[in-house]
Scaffold this active site. Structure first.
Site, PDB file in Angstrom:
ATOM      1  N   CYS A 106      -7.907 -27.363   9.000  1.00 55.76           N
ATOM      2  CA  CYS A 106      -6.439 -25.929   8.524  1.00 55.76           C
ATOM      3  C   CYS A 106      -5.559 -27.519   9.645  1.00 55.76           C
ATOM      4  CB  CYS A 106      -6.556 -25.343   9.245  1.00 55.76           C
ATOM      5  SG  CYS A 106      -7.099 -24.621  10.975  1.00 55.76           S
ATOM      6  N   CYS A 138      -7.304 -26.724  13.839  1.00 51.02           N
ATOM      7  CA  CYS A 138      -8.013 -27.571  14.549  1.00 51.02           C
ATOM      8  C   CYS A 138      -8.083 -29.533  13.954  1.00 51.02           C
ATOM      9  CB  CYS A 138      -9.006 -27.324  13.037  1.00 51.02           C
ATOM     10  SG  CYS A 138     -10.266 -25.512  13.937  1.00 51.02           S
ATOM     11  N   CYS A 161     -13.266 -27.210  10.368  1.00 55.81           N
ATOM     12  CA  CYS A 161     -12.120 -27.369   9.247  1.00 55.81           C
ATOM     13  C   CYS A 161     -11.206 -28.183   9.712  1.00 55.81           C
ATOM     14  CB  CYS A 161     -11.656 -25.604  10.250  1.00 55.81           C
ATOM     15  SG  CYS A 161     -10.890 -24.928   9.729  1.00 55.81           S
ATOM     16  N   ASP A 173       0.802  -0.923  -0.135  1.00 53.34           N
ATOM     17  CA  ASP A 173      -0.220  -0.107   0.312  1.00 53.34           C
ATOM     18  C   ASP A 173       0.972   1.145   0.424  1.00 53.34           C
ATOM     19  OD1 ASP A 173       1.337  -0.020   2.640  1.00 53.34           O
ATOM     20  OD2 ASP A 173      -1.316  -0.048   3.417  1.00 53.34           O
ATOM     21  N   ASP A 187      -7.936  -7.050   1.770  1.00 48.03           N
ATOM     22  CA  ASP A 187      -7.601  -7.123   2.406  1.00 48.03           C
ATOM     23  C   ASP A 187      -7.501  -6.241   3.721  1.00 48.03           C
ATOM     24  OD1 ASP A 187      -5.169  -4.146   3.542  1.00 48.03           O
ATOM     25  OD2 ASP A 187      -6.294  -4.323   2.099  1.00 48.03           O
ATOM     26  N   HIS A 201      -4.992 -20.611  12.097  1.00 47.17           N
ATOM     27  CA  HIS A 201      -6.921 -20.513  12.053  1.00 47.17           C
ATOM     28  C   HIS A 201      -7.501 -19.965  11.035  1.00 47.17           C
ATOM     29  CE1 HIS A 201     -11.235 -21.997  12.240  1.00 47.17           C
ATOM     30  NE2 HIS A 201     -10.626 -20.953  12.514  1.00 47.17           N
TER      31      HIS A 201
END
Length: 377
Positions: free
Chosen positions: A307, A310, A305, A93, A267, A336
């Protein structure tokens, strides 16, 4: 051309866009969420972990890297990609938002902004030309034009003067940009909550033919229904053949609503920021794992989930780590939350491909609790 946008298809049910942004460091599948790596790192995450969760692009912050360690050092390191060992796309940015939000002592002139560093009080100056010099040194795939982000609420006359200065600054950014062949420069449409000013900003900026366009000045305190109204009349003003980026938005509901309105890139620091307080996003809505009721809960944060967090760790263990101020707990909640949003965007892209994004949104909101009690972030 530094980047190329490829429109794959438009969802017949919603009008959302499925696409790809081709960059020097790889392809970004869109709609995409970009994890924020303010200081050349996504807080507590390694680049390898971000790749494991399939982050196509990350964002870094021009203002912060200008202050520390300095863009010349990063240039000497071979650019930001080499400095932080990330070989996928990076967006930087412009630093404008941080100049206005973090620096209490600042003075805006036509030339640029004088401000004091929030780190040590040093007097500093950023202009459109300086913002381009910094980002050219960083070597990001996508750079942002230096702009002024007005607060909300703001008077009409102030917002009009501000957006007109932002337009003049955008033109100066184009002239100062020294690497257009391998770095794409996006302009930022401003105009607050005023439809005619958004139209003026979009018309002036699109006439300059930037490689992509962002919508700035939203998610700054306005109600979400106002943000969606602004998107409804602003997005159609942007070129269909170029990427559209909604800045600073990362709640699950806003990602879905933004995608439906034709946004390609998002974002936000939200998933990493709330993770540090033990707040997580799950398929059932927000879960604050540090709460006492999870002390003896040996299930995962989100049973749906897959991931790393998890799959391997329980709510009780993560709660213990966060209560004990152990960094690993924050790493687990951050992993997560980022995985959750990146998976959400994969699901969004699949729903667009299958022409069912509105159905997907309704089912997601019902399960998430948004239709029942407006439970969000």
């Amino acid at each position: 051309m530094a980047i190329k946008y490829e429109l794959i298809k438009t969802c017949k049910q919603s009008g959302a866009r499925l696409g790809r942004v081709h960059t020097p460091h790889g392809v970004i599948e869109t709609p995409a969420f970009m994890p924020v790596g303010t200081q050349a790192t996504v807080k507590t995450m390694s680049p390898e972990e971000l790749k494991m969760m399939d982050a196509h692009i990350i964002l870094s912050n021009t203002y912060h890297l200008f202050l520390r360690p300095g863009h010349e050092l990063i240039r000497q390191a071979g650019g930001l990609h080499k400095f932080m060992n990330w070989d996928r796309p990076i967006l930087t940015d412009s630093g404008g938002f941080q100049v206005f939000s973090l620096s209490e002592m600042r003075k805006i002139t036509e030339e640029g902004v004088q401000f004091r560093s929030h780190l040590n009080g040093d007097k500093l100056f950023i202009s459109p030309e300086v913002a381009m010099e910094i980002q050219n040194a960083l070597g990001s795939d996508i750079m942002m034009a230096f702009d002024e982000c007005p607060p909300h609420p703001a008077e009409y006359d102030y917002v009009k003067q501000s957006l007109e200065r932002t337009t003049r600054w955008a033109e100066r950014c184009l002239k100062a940009h020294s690497r257009p062949d391998d770095q794409a420069l996006f302009a930022i449409v401003q105009g607050g909550m005023y439809e005619d000013l958004r139209r003026q900003s979009a018309m002036e900026l699109t006439s300059m033919d930037f490689p992509g366009y962002a919508i700035g000045g939203l998610s700054v305190g306005e109600p979400k229904d106002i943000m969606y109204q602004v998107l409804d009349y602003t997005v159609p003003l942007l070129p269909a053949a170029k990427p559209r980026y909604l800045m600073g938005v990362g709640s699950p509901d806003a990602l879905l609503e933004g995608s439906i309105r034709g946004i390609d890139m998002f974002d936000c620091v939200l998933p990493t920021r709330i993770a540090r307080n033990g707040t997580t996003m799950t398929s059932q809505g927000r879960l604050v794992v540090r709460n006492a009721k999870y002390a003896n809960d040996f299930g995962p944060l989100d049973p749906e989930c897959s991931c790393y967090t998890c799959t391997n760790y329980s709510r009780a263990y993560i709660r213990h780590l966060i209560k004990a101020d152990e960094t690993f707990g924050i790493r687990l909640t951050t992993y997560h939350n980022l995985h959750f949003l990146l998976q959400l965007m994969r699901d969004v892209r699949r729903a667009i491909a299958e022409d069912r994004l509105l159905d997907f949104r309704d089912a997601f909101f019902t399960k998430y609790g948004l239709f029942d009690n407006e439970k969000g972030f």
